[in-house]
Write a protein that holds these residues in place. Structure first.
Motif: not given
Length: 365
Positions: A88-106
């Protein structure tokens, strides 16, 4: 954006004669309001079938890019999550991770790791590859057409069913690599006024193809304010966005808004394509934090990156021939909006997700 293209953007930003003719129409209005999340899951024969399929670049990549410099697979990337580099191009999670969480998914498995077995495919798949665009950027990066080819191949192998697609969401991330590649090949700054419509047109072709393959809800990013990235603001000590460069972004986003409106009115039969308005979300977070009194802001200087090379020749994660770190990194990434010279921190993405809540709510309707 791909690392190592900072000089190209500097060249672009210094060309003050460039001013596009876009009228400055804002895309979908961003907001920092909190909204309740609603996860509408569809079950088929008792099995939850909603999945997330992701296409694009480094703002969405969760591990596909192990080519080029491979900075996202080196320390200090990943120090916040999962505690080591994960692509991931970050120190941690990126937008994909937050979008999945919002949708109730891993977060869906990266395409590179698709052989892990069936249970890892239940949340969809991520085809995004850091450094790519709708056209070829840097070989051998798979552009968006190639990423969709990978997706179609899996469909032909019945890895995912038509019902999976009907109840799922595709996210398409495009954050500017086509433009840096265009300049690197000798394209002129003035010529971007002609090239930008070509990029948007090709993006529309890709969106229509994903829809025709069976995914009926699609989100697509509007360009973030490229003139506010640290690689653009470093010349004024991270204090001021480059308005000239942001005019190009407004032109791109205006054309994208027009194209998406046309698609929704004429092609998608009531299944919306939703613009993820990174432009206004970035500005909302930056301006909110820049105007707060010192000490009361979460991001004290929102345009200063946590991790940066010790000179313009180096990038976050670079080491010299003796293995010495050629970068500096802050102690508390959660106090920084930007991780490196173009990517948000995990905390930055979390703040952006809050600002993007109205857009995300539209995906659930």
């Amino acid at each position: 954006m791909a690392p190592g293209q900072k000089l190209l953007f500097t060249f672009f930003l210094c060309s003050s004669s460039f001013l596009l003719t876009g009228k400055g129409v804002e895309v979908v209005e961003g907001s920092s309001r909190h909204h309740h999340q609603h996860h509408h899951h569809v079950k088929h024969n008792g099995v939850d079938t909603k999945k997330l399929f992701v296409f694009g670049d480094s703002y969405a990549d969760t591990g596909n890019n192990r080519i080029s410099n491979g900075d996202s697979w080196k320390l200090p990337y990943g120090i916040t999550f999962p505690g080591k580099p994960s692509g991931r191009f970050s120190d941690g999670r990126v937008f994909t991770d937050f979008l999945a969480r919002y949708l109730g998914l891993k977060s869906p498995v990266a395409y590179k790791f698709r052989r892990f077995g069936g249970k890892h495919l239940k949340y969809g798949m991520n085809f995004a590859f850091g450094g790519t665009g709708v056209f070829d950027t840097t070989a051998p990066y798979p552009n968006m057409t190639t990423q969709i080819d990978f997706f179609e191949r899996l469909l032909n192998e019945s890895v995912f069913t038509p019902f999976d697609l009907e109840t799922s969401i595709a996210h398409v991330s495009l954050v500017g690599n086509d433009y840096s590649a265009y300049l690197s090949r000798g394209g002129s700054v003035q010529g971007l006024q002609t090239f930008i419509p070509q990029v948007v047109n090709e993006l529309v072709v890709d969106i229509k193809r994903i829809y025709k393959l069976g995914v009926k809800k699609i989100s697509v990013t509007a360009l973030q304010p490229l003139g506010c990235l640290p690689r653009s603001t470093i010349q004024n000590s991270f204090q001021r966005c480059n308005d000239t460069f942001n005019q190009a972004v407004i032109f791109h986003n205006t054309l994208l808004q027009q194209a998406v409106t046309n698609l929704n009115n004429n092609h998608t039969h009531g299944s919306p394509i939703v613009i993820i308005d990174l432009y206004n979300a970035f500005l909302s977070v930056i301006q909110q934090n820049a105007t707060n009194q010192q000490g009361s802001s979460k991001f004290a200087n929102p345009m200063r990156p946590c991790c940066r090379g010790i000179s313009p020749a180096y990038y976050c994660g670079n080491v010299d021939q003796n293995g010495n770190n050629m970068y500096t990194v802050c102690q508390h990434p959660n106090n920084y909006f930007f991780w490196d010279d173009s990517h948000p921190t995990q905390a930055g993405w979390e703040a952006l997700t809050t600002a993007l809540q109205p857009n995300l709510d539209s995906l659930q309707r």
